[in-house]
Design an enzyme around this catalytic site. Sequence first.
Site: not given
Length: 288
Positions: A55, A114
């Site tokens: 990420k 997220d």
Amino acid sequence: MGHSASPAMHNAALAHLGLDWRYLAFDVHPDSLRQALEGARAMKFIGVNLTVPHKLLALECVGHLDESARTWGAVNTVLFEGKIDPGEEVPWQPLRCLDPGRVGAVRTRGFNTDADAIIQSIEEDLGVVLRNLSVLLLGAGGAGRTAALRLAAEGVRELHLVNRTAEKAASIAAEIARRYPAVRVATGYPGGAVDLVVNATSLGLKPDDPLPFDARQFSLKQCGAAYDMIYRPAETPFLAEAARAARPVANGLGMLLYQGAKALEIWSGRPAPVPVMRAALRDHVYGP
Ligand code: ATR
């Protein structure tokens, strides 16, 4: 990637939407992330999800960062966008909108879904409104950092940050003080009661893990509700103890669900069939 629950969730949603796409899991070494994304771009994938440890690395590997990825400092969703004529001054369009045979250029755009999913899951699954609440956040790794920043952006009143490696909590606290000065942020355990405690550490994944907080310094009787980002096992010792103290509890399955739903909406341009995705996820993770 045998353990990933995302293919089950997304493939159920794709079938429901009548899209002839497939969501597949690939195991990619961090050293090969750039190559893997280039390959997906060359093959005109619709999009890609990334998980840890990719990420942060992906921030450097995508051609264009969406506002969400810039704000939260991590990429978990990639959308491939194209143009028929690379020289033309027309907007980039998601590849689903273009005839693959005529696409002349493709670019990679990174998003973060997220951060918003954390808020949505906590609020919906626990039935709370985060604004103005006091929160103890355990953990200052990748997930903890995103949660801390997003909770601050949501306007929580007080944020207490605790982490085994104290400097990481201190560095996030400093970032919050700079970016969200209205939030009262401190490192260490709260002296009194808090509305919510969130576990963003990995403690609880393994059966013999200790509790993610120091029981000499904090008791779950001090909190109004407890949220664990872990979803497997469904009930960690942390959630079990909070439930014993008669506190409302929720695990992290909702986070996985909502980050996936938001990613699917980016790829498809259509509302995600959340109940279908939730059912597929539950069946896959906990059994039918
Ligand atoms: P993720 O991206 O899932 O957040 P991570 O960045 O590796 O994963 O973060 C793991 C979190 O769990 C960190 O807060 C970590 O604490 P450190 O920053 O001190 O490493 C915490 N953690 C992991 N194992 C732990 C343990 N045995 N005791 C206390 N905290 C632990």
